[in-house]
Design a protein around this motif. Structure first.
Motif, short mmCIF file in Angstrom:
data_model
loop_
_atom_site.label_atom_id
_atom_site.label_comp_id
_atom_site.label_asym_id
_atom_site.label_seq_id
_atom_site.Cartn_x
_atom_site.Cartn_y
_atom_site.Cartn_z
N TYR A 75 0.73 -1.86 -0.27
CA TYR A 75 -0.11 -0.07 -0.18
C TYR A 75 1.18 1.19 -0.03
O TYR A 75 2.01 1.21 0.52
CB TYR A 75 -0.73 -0.19 1.37
CG TYR A 75 -1.89 -0.89 1.59
CD1 TYR A 75 -1.83 -2.33 1.84
CD2 TYR A 75 -3.15 -0.69 1.10
CE1 TYR A 75 -3.17 -3.18 1.94
CE2 TYR A 75 -4.15 -1.37 0.89
CZ TYR A 75 -3.60 -2.58 2.29
OH TYR A 75 -5.03 -3.98 1.94
N ARG A 76 -0.07 2.45 -0.52
CA ARG A 76 0.64 3.22 -0.19
C ARG A 76 -0.31 4.55 0.38
O ARG A 76 -1.35 4.01 0.51
CB ARG A 76 0.86 4.35 -1.65
CG ARG A 76 0.35 5.23 -2.67
CD ARG A 76 0.92 5.25 -3.71
NE ARG A 76 1.41 7.16 -3.18
CZ ARG A 76 2.19 7.46 -3.96
NH1 ARG A 76 1.79 7.11 -5.46
NH2 ARG A 76 2.13 8.65 -3.66
N GLN A 77 0.32 4.86 1.60
CA GLN A 77 -0.31 6.10 1.92
C GLN A 77 -0.06 7.60 1.64
O GLN A 77 0.88 8.15 2.07
CB GLN A 77 -0.52 5.70 3.56
CG GLN A 77 -0.97 6.39 4.54
CD GLN A 77 -0.87 6.69 6.39
OE1 GLN A 77 0.74 6.07 6.35
NE2 GLN A 77 -1.58 6.68 7.37
N ASP A 78 -0.80 8.18 1.30
CA ASP A 78 -0.95 9.84 1.97
C ASP A 78 -2.03 10.55 2.18
O ASP A 78 -3.54 10.35 2.42
CB ASP A 78 -1.17 10.06 -0.18
CG ASP A 78 -0.14 9.10 -0.59
OD1 ASP A 78 -0.87 7.83 -1.59
OD2 ASP A 78 0.84 9.54 -0.86
N THR A 79 -1.93 11.51 2.77
CA THR A 79 -2.55 12.53 3.39
C THR A 79 -3.86 12.80 2.12
O THR A 79 -3.33 13.28 1.19
CB THR A 79 -2.14 13.66 3.40
OG1 THR A 79 -0.73 13.82 4.42
CG2 THR A 79 -2.96 14.57 4.52
N GLY A 80 -5.19 12.60 3.18
CA GLY A 80 -6.95 13.23 2.42
C GLY A 80 -6.54 11.59 1.81
O GLY A 80 -7.83 11.73 1.88
N HIS A 81 -5.63 10.07 1.21
CA HIS A 81 -6.29 9.05 0.65
C HIS A 81 -6.36 8.25 1.21
O HIS A 81 -6.45 7.03 1.22
CB HIS A 81 -5.48 8.87 -0.43
CG HIS A 81 -5.35 10.22 -1.53
ND1 HIS A 81 -6.59 10.19 -2.86
CD2 HIS A 81 -4.48 11.40 -1.89
CE1 HIS A 81 -6.61 11.30 -3.78
NE2 HIS A 81 -5.02 11.68 -3.09
N GLY A 82 -6.16 7.78 2.53
CA GLY A 82 -5.79 6.60 3.75
C GLY A 82 -4.82 6.18 2.66
O GLY A 82 -3.58 6.49 2.04
N LEU A 83 -5.08 4.68 2.85
CA LEU A 83 -4.41 3.81 1.78
C LEU A 83 -4.77 3.09 0.70
O LEU A 83 -5.94 2.96 0.51
CB LEU A 83 -3.72 1.59 3.01
CG LEU A 83 -2.60 2.49 4.02
CD1 LEU A 83 -3.43 3.49 5.03
CD2 LEU A 83 -3.13 0.99 4.87
N ARG A 84 -3.80 2.85 -0.10
CA ARG A 84 -4.37 2.51 -1.15
C ARG A 84 -3.75 1.32 -2.04
O ARG A 84 -2.57 1.22 -1.70
CB ARG A 84 -4.40 3.28 -2.80
CG ARG A 84 -4.76 5.00 -1.81
CD ARG A 84 -5.42 5.97 -3.74
NE ARG A 84 -3.48 7.22 -3.73
CZ ARG A 84 -3.20 8.00 -3.83
NH1 ARG A 84 -4.09 8.17 -4.94
NH2 ARG A 84 -2.19 8.38 -4.03
N LEU A 85 -4.26 0.10 -2.73
CA LEU A 85 -3.38 -0.54 -2.61
C LEU A 85 -2.79 -0.67 -4.37
O LEU A 85 -3.59 -0.83 -5.18
CB LEU A 85 -4.65 -1.75 -2.71
CG LEU A 85 -4.33 -3.14 -3.55
CD1 LEU A 85 -3.24 -3.59 -1.91
CD2 LEU A 85 -5.26 -4.55 -2.95
#
Lengths: 113, 114
Positions: free
Chosen positions: B35-45
């Motif tokens: 996953y990547r975690q970015d502010t405003g997006h949560g975790l994205r697979l």
């Protein structure tokens, strides 16, 4: 496609106060729902899960969540927060594909003394 | 308690650079995720795997490759890093289909692309 909305980016409460963190989901079938917590400089840890049955589920450290199908919600609650509860909380719903989770954008909780 | 480790914990590279992020789990889990975690997006697979040699595409795979060499090891490769890939990356694992939503996360790798 499934989605999760956490409308509150930040919540600030005083120690000992009650807490509710909001989560709304969108999913076409019976949802599997989760709350995860991320403490500073750590990975995520699962707090609790809901698959079916009693809509109120208990988790670790005094947290509970209530599933509402009519409202498409899965709000997290705690009766009395402690400063150590300060963290980022994520709501998640299972994806269409086995093993996939869709996360909300998270709510940062700050507990002050 | 499931154990997932990641290395490095922090990485700085330049645009166009080649980066490999490593993940190891020691609990014999079949499923692993990046996953990547970015502010405003949560975790994205980004990518996930059902087992050694298997690779599945997640929600945001562009610019990333992954490889699962063993049951324990899952790698994320950025062959031409771009500033948009500056993010906090998490690896996770889970045991099997029945518990596949109960994922155990590593501590994360913070990647900065200059």
């Amino acid at each position: 496609a499934q989605s999760v909305t956490q409308p509150d980016a930040r919540v600030t409460v005083s120690e000992g106060a009650s807490l509710q963190l909001r989560c709304k989901y969108s999913y076409s079938a019976t949802p599997y729902l989760f709350w995860y917590v991320q403490y500073p400089r750590q990975g995520l840890q699962m707090l609790l899960k809901y698959y079916s049955g009693d809509p109120v589920v208990q988790g670790v450290n005094g947290f509970e969540a209530e599933f509402s199908k009519s409202d498409s919600s899965f709000h997290l609650r705690k009766a009395s927060v402690h400063w150590s509860d300060s963290a980022v909380y994520f709501c998640a719903v299972r994806g269409q594909v086995v093993g996939q989770l869709t996360f909300g954008s998270g709510t940062r909780l700050q507990v002050y003394a | 308690e499931a154990a997932v480790t990641q290395s490095p914990r922090n990485k700085v590279t330049v645009t166009g650079g080649n980066v490999t992020l490593s993940c190891r789990q020691t609990n014999s889990h079949n499923y692993m995720y990046w996953y990547r975690q970015d502010t405003g997006h949560g975790l994205r697979l980004i990518h996930y795997s059902y087992g050694a040699g298997n690779l599945q595409i997640g929600d945001v795979p562009d610019g990333y490759k992954a490889t699962r060499t063993t049951q324990e090891d899952f790698f994320l490769l950025l062959e031409l890093a771009s500033p948009s890939q500056t993010s906090l990356y998490f690896c996770a694992s889970s045991a099997d289909w029945e518990s596949s939503y109960e994922q155990y996360f590593g501590p994360g790798t913070r990647l900065t692309v200059l």
